[in-house]
Design a protein around this motif. Structure first.
Motif, mmCIF file in Angstrom:
data_model
loop_
_atom_site.group_PDB
_atom_site.id
_atom_site.type_symbol
_atom_site.label_atom_id
_atom_site.label_comp_id
_atom_site.label_asym_id
_atom_site.label_seq_id
_atom_site.Cartn_x
_atom_site.Cartn_y
_atom_site.Cartn_z
ATOM 1 N N LEU A 1 -0.593 -16.495 39.388
ATOM 2 C CA LEU A 1 -1.603 -15.959 38.489
ATOM 3 C C LEU A 1 -1.669 -14.441 38.596
ATOM 4 C CD1 LEU A 1 -3.819 -16.520 36.424
ATOM 5 C CD2 LEU A 1 -5.432 -16.803 38.326
ATOM 6 N N GLU A 2 -1.586 -13.922 39.818
ATOM 7 C CA GLU A 2 -1.617 -12.469 40.012
ATOM 8 C C GLU A 2 -0.393 -11.815 39.386
ATOM 9 O OE1 GLU A 2 -4.067 -10.551 41.164
ATOM 10 O OE2 GLU A 2 -5.200 -12.431 41.159
ATOM 11 N N LYS B 1 -1.052 -11.610 35.745
ATOM 12 C CA LYS B 1 -2.020 -10.539 35.456
ATOM 13 C C LYS B 1 -1.343 -9.174 35.483
ATOM 14 C CE LYS B 1 -6.307 -12.782 36.971
ATOM 15 N NZ LYS B 1 -7.431 -12.732 37.935
ATOM 16 N N LYS C 1 -1.062 -6.480 32.430
ATOM 17 C CA LYS C 1 -1.483 -5.088 32.547
ATOM 18 C C LYS C 1 -0.388 -4.141 32.077
ATOM 19 C CE LYS C 1 -4.637 -5.874 36.424
ATOM 20 N NZ LYS C 1 -4.862 -5.637 37.862
ATOM 21 N N MET D 1 -2.702 -13.999 27.749
ATOM 22 C CA MET D 1 -4.109 -14.190 28.117
ATOM 23 C C MET D 1 -4.649 -15.500 27.552
ATOM 24 S SD MET D 1 -5.943 -10.418 28.087
ATOM 25 C CE MET D 1 -5.276 -9.854 26.526
ATOM 26 N N HIS E 1 -3.056 -18.549 29.517
ATOM 27 C CA HIS E 1 -3.543 -18.749 30.887
ATOM 28 C C HIS E 1 -5.061 -18.601 31.008
ATOM 29 C CE1 HIS E 1 0.545 -18.874 32.556
ATOM 30 N NE2 HIS E 1 0.836 -17.923 31.681
ATOM 31 N N ARG E 2 -5.722 -18.477 29.847
ATOM 32 C CA ARG E 2 -7.185 -18.380 29.798
ATOM 33 C C ARG E 2 -7.702 -17.243 30.693
ATOM 34 N NH1 ARG E 2 -9.103 -24.772 29.784
ATOM 35 N NH2 ARG E 2 -7.902 -25.369 27.922
ATOM 36 N N ILE E 3 -7.132 -16.087 30.478
ATOM 37 C CA ILE E 3 -7.506 -14.896 31.240
ATOM 38 C C ILE E 3 -8.301 -13.968 30.328
ATOM 39 C CG2 ILE E 3 -6.653 -12.843 32.450
ATOM 40 C CD1 ILE E 3 -4.181 -14.499 33.205
ATOM 41 N N GLU E 4 -9.468 -13.559 30.769
ATOM 42 C CA GLU E 4 -10.303 -12.633 30.002
ATOM 43 C C GLU E 4 -9.953 -11.191 30.354
ATOM 44 O OE1 GLU E 4 -12.398 -13.549 27.687
ATOM 45 O OE2 GLU E 4 -12.163 -15.703 28.049
ATOM 46 N N ARG E 5 -10.198 -10.298 29.413
ATOM 47 C CA ARG E 5 -9.924 -8.875 29.645
ATOM 48 C C ARG E 5 -10.652 -8.367 30.885
ATOM 49 N NH1 ARG E 5 -7.631 -4.663 26.180
ATOM 50 N NH2 ARG E 5 -6.453 -5.748 24.571
ATOM 51 N N GLU F 1 -11.232 -9.731 33.599
ATOM 52 C CA GLU F 1 -10.544 -10.088 34.844
ATOM 53 C C GLU F 1 -9.421 -9.113 35.172
ATOM 54 O OE1 GLU F 1 -9.541 -14.326 35.287
ATOM 55 O OE2 GLU F 1 -10.554 -14.625 33.355
ATOM 56 N N LEU F 2 -8.978 -8.347 34.183
ATOM 57 C CA LEU F 2 -7.855 -7.434 34.378
ATOM 58 C C LEU F 2 -8.298 -6.031 34.741
ATOM 59 C CD1 LEU F 2 -5.854 -8.534 31.224
ATOM 60 C CD2 LEU F 2 -5.423 -9.237 33.582
#
Length: 217
Positions: free
Chosen positions: A4-5, A8, A12, A37, A40-44, A46-47
């Motif tokens: 996951l990292e 991310k 970025k 995003m 992987h259901r990543i919100e801004r 979180e970044l």
């Protein structure tokens, strides 16, 4: 978690590429970042990783340097404060902080060069500082007029991000506000500086980056 990292970090980098002056490259990078995003259901939020960088200034608070630091914040979503060692510390997202510190250093050198070239060596301290303040004020006004046009963020996004970093700084950094009487000013020197400030090129190409360019008046 490591995977996951890694994702991310990739997002970025893509978001950084989305600020490229190459329109096709920017659009493609932004689309890829948005796809990752969503996948992987990543919100801004979180970044967002905030960082800080200090720039050497002077232990004595000098008005023209304060004016330049405030001007830079209009271009990039950063906040700054002066520490006890005479440094200006810029805080924000990594790329914003990098651009802020580079632009601030560049503008300080411009003001110093103009003062060395246009003021006689035996001029009094007040005259020299008033001239520098005039140049810095002119730069501030010019950036205020066209700055957001030159930011990679839309005006709305820039304002939102500036509020986010400001709120974050207020929650995590304890400030001691120093009260400073305004310096006595030599009006003639200040007006001369205001006039000469129009000669400072804002077409500065940032070191190591093709992403920030300010147009001349």
């Amino acid at each position: 978690m490591d995977e996951l990292e890694t994702i991310k970090r990739k997002i970025k980098k893509l978001l950084a590429l989305s600020k490229s002056p190459n329109e096709n490259e920017a659009i493609a990078a932004l689309q890829k970042a948005n796809d990752l995003m969503a996948e992987h259901r990543i919100e801004r939020a979180e970044l967002a990783e905030y960082t800080m960088e200090s720039v050497k200034a002077t232990k004595r608070l000098v008005q023209w340097r304060i004016i330049l630091a405030n001007a830079v914040e209009q271009l990039y979503a950063t906040c700054h404060y002066a520490d006890r060692d005479g440094n200006y510390v810029f805080l924000g997202e990594e790329l914003d902080v990098y651009m802020s510190t580079e632009m601030y250093r560049y503008l300080v050198k411009c003001v110093d060069r103009m003062a060395a070239r246009n003021i006689r060596r035996n001029a009094k301290y007040r005259y020299r500082q008033s001239y520098r303040k005039g140049v810095a004020s002119c730069i501030y006004n010019r950036i205020h007029e066209l700055g957001q046009q030159c930011s990679w963020r839309t005006p709305k996004d820039l304002a939102q991000k500036q509020k986010e970093i400001s709120d974050w700084v207020e929650r995590r950094v304890s400030f001691t506000y120093a009260r400073k009487r305004p310096d006595k000013q030599n009006t003639a020197a200040f007006l001369r500086g205001m006039h000469d400030g129009d000669g400072v090129s804002l077409s500065r190409q940032m070191t190591g980056s093709n992403r920030a360019r300010l147009g001349n008046n």
